[in-house]
Design an enzyme around this catalytic site. Structure first.
Site, short mmCIF file in Angstrom:
data_model
loop_
_atom_site.label_atom_id
_atom_site.label_comp_id
_atom_site.label_asym_id
_atom_site.label_seq_id
_atom_site.Cartn_x
_atom_site.Cartn_y
_atom_site.Cartn_z
N TYR A 70 -81.73 37.45 -14.26
CA TYR A 70 -80.53 38.28 -14.45
C TYR A 70 -80.41 38.77 -15.90
O TYR A 70 -79.38 39.31 -16.27
CB TYR A 70 -79.27 37.51 -14.08
CG TYR A 70 -79.06 37.31 -12.59
CD1 TYR A 70 -79.99 36.61 -11.84
CD2 TYR A 70 -77.95 37.82 -11.95
CE1 TYR A 70 -79.80 36.40 -10.47
CE2 TYR A 70 -77.75 37.63 -10.59
CZ TYR A 70 -78.69 36.92 -9.86
OH TYR A 70 -78.49 36.72 -8.52
N LYS A 130 -89.71 25.95 -10.12
CA LYS A 130 -90.97 26.30 -9.44
C LYS A 130 -92.06 26.29 -10.51
O LYS A 130 -92.79 27.27 -10.70
CB LYS A 130 -90.81 27.67 -8.76
CG LYS A 130 -91.96 28.07 -7.86
CD LYS A 130 -91.91 27.41 -6.50
CE LYS A 130 -93.11 27.83 -5.65
NZ LYS A 130 -93.17 27.14 -4.35
N ASP A 133 -88.31 25.70 -3.18
CA ASP A 133 -88.44 25.91 -1.74
C ASP A 133 -88.17 24.61 -0.98
O ASP A 133 -87.51 24.60 0.07
CB ASP A 133 -89.79 26.53 -1.37
CG ASP A 133 -90.95 25.97 -2.16
OD1 ASP A 133 -90.73 25.19 -3.11
OD2 ASP A 133 -92.11 26.29 -1.83
N ASP A 159 -78.15 30.96 -7.49
CA ASP A 159 -77.40 31.89 -6.66
C ASP A 159 -77.76 31.67 -5.19
O ASP A 159 -76.89 31.54 -4.31
CB ASP A 159 -77.73 33.32 -7.09
CG ASP A 159 -76.85 34.35 -6.40
OD1 ASP A 159 -75.79 33.97 -5.87
OD2 ASP A 159 -77.23 35.54 -6.41
N ASP A 180 -75.58 29.51 -1.92
CA ASP A 180 -75.20 30.09 -0.63
C ASP A 180 -75.69 29.20 0.52
O ASP A 180 -74.98 29.02 1.52
CB ASP A 180 -75.79 31.51 -0.46
CG ASP A 180 -74.84 32.59 -0.97
OD1 ASP A 180 -74.10 32.33 -1.94
OD2 ASP A 180 -74.85 33.70 -0.40
#
Ligand code: NAI
Ligand code: MG
Length: 362
Positions: A132, A189, A222, A246, A250
């Site tokens: 971002y 990651k 993941d 983010d 969710d």
């Protein structure tokens, strides 16, 4: 309690932001605490009317406020010259580097919730850099688009400290000698993004050395997504970079009743902004059926935050009201009235009325 009023800047934004933020204001007013509310514009409609998504008057008021309540903004899914998401801008301008997204589920087992889980976790998302950072460009006459992912030692260290301090505070708040120790899961990651996630991971594990009383583990992003969907009870505090946070928040909020119930805090050294995790929801905007519980949860987070800086008697009143608001949310979530996102037929106004009434239950 004759303290000078705290100024709360209210930025409803677009879509259902305008329908749910009044709910947060209503519960804050109902507390009778010394608050002074101011309103300000931001968002897509603001941009269309005034040519600015985040007017300088809004930014000035945001800097001066004791806390900010933000609804949601509708950002077009295609580039528009001069338009930048005002929430991303506010987070950066006010250096709101820690995005705190709690998820809590203590609903009893029933037909719609057959696999009961005791979920009580917080996603701590780095809020100022990562993908971002706004470093995107186009090359090859438009055939190649490039985004730069920025990870710094400073931002990684300070977000890890927030996560560890939070895990400690949560552990201390869990009473009983059999309460589990605080745990922080560092999510990255680094096996693929060796430099950026590698730096985040290294710095986070370095900071962890100062918290020997906590359990620190790490997980690939993941794997974390799957674990959040299947074993959410294993998590306490998750700390991760901007985009991963983010997405994972969710996923996690499904356990707390979905987006309509997920509040968040954006915290920095000097400023604090509270917003539901959800967006402007154009599919239901204007129908009066948006779930206001996420926004109402923001009011509770706001009170907890202000309590941390208030004189003792006021702080205790703020914490008391926050607990009452959270209890009222849990009551309404369990017993209704429910808006359509929770398979009910109630309106936003019905839910607000129910929360306002349960806030005063003895
Ligand atoms: P969204 O969160 O607005 O909606 C996703 C789905 O959840 C929709 O079906 C919506 O009806 C439902 N939903 C969300 N909040 C709800 C609530 N309180 N009660 C009942 N149902 C609710 O995400 P979406 O659709 O991806 O984005 C819509 C717009 O919002 C876009 O313009 C996007 O850029 C913006 N957005 C803004 C955010 C912000 O201001 N922080 C965050 C996410 C999206
Ligand atoms: Mg999101």
């Amino acid at each position: 309690m004759s303290a000078a009023p705290y100024t709360i800047l209210v930025i409803p934004g677009d879509g259902i932001g305008r329908e749910v933020i009044p709910a947060a204001v209503a519960v804050l007013r109902a507390t009778g605490l010394p608050f002074h509310f101011e309103n300000a514009d931001a968002g897509w409609e603001c941009f269309q009317h005034h040519g600015e998504a985040l007017p300088s008057a809004t930014l000035t008021a945001a800097r001066a406020a004791d806390a900010i309540l933000f609804g949601a903004v509708a950002s077009p899914g295609y580039p528009v010259a001069g338009y930048r998401s005002p929430i991303v801008q506010l987070r950066r301008e006010l250096d709101l580097y820690a995005n705190i997204r709690p998820v809590f589920d203590d609903l009893p087992e029933n037909g719609s919730n057959p696999r009961r889980r005791k979920v009580d976790l917080v996603v701590v998302r780095e809020n100022t850099e990562g993908l971002y950072a706004g470093r995107e460009r186009v090359e090859d006459d438009g055939a190649t688009a490039i985004a730069e992912r920025v990870i710094t030692r400073r931002a990684s260290a300070r977000i890890m400290r927030v996560a560890c301090d939070l895990a400690r505070a949560r552990r201390n708040a869990r009473n009983g000698s059999d309460a589990p120790p605080g745990r922080v899961t560092v999510v990255h990651k680094a096996n693929v993004l060796r430099e950026t996630c590698g730096l985040f991971r290294t710095v986070a594990l370095e900071v962890a050395q100062a918290y020997p009383d906590l359990q620190i583990d790490e997980m690939l992003v993941d794997t974390c997504a799957l674990q959040l969907a299947t074993r959410p009870e294993r998590f306490d505090v998750i700390v991760t970079t901007n985009l991963f946070g983010d997405i994972l928040s969710d996923v996690a909020c499904a356990w707390g009743g979905g987006l309509g119930l997920a509040p968040s805090a954006n915290l920095g050294e000097r400023h604090a902004l509270f917003e539901p995790v959800h967006g402007a929801a154009p599919d239901i905007a204007g129908k009066g059926i948006a779930n206001p519980l996420a926004a109402i949860g923001c009011a509770a987070l706001l009170l907890d935050h202000l309590a941390g800086h208030a004189p003792a008697d006021l702080a205790s009143a703020m914490r008391g009201w926050s607990a009452r608001i959270q209890r009222a949310i849990r009551h309404v979530r369990a017993a209704g009235p429910h808006t359509p996102d929770l398979d009910g037929v109630a309106t936003t106004a019905d839910v607000i009325a129910a929360v306002l009434s349960h806030m005063f239950d003895t």
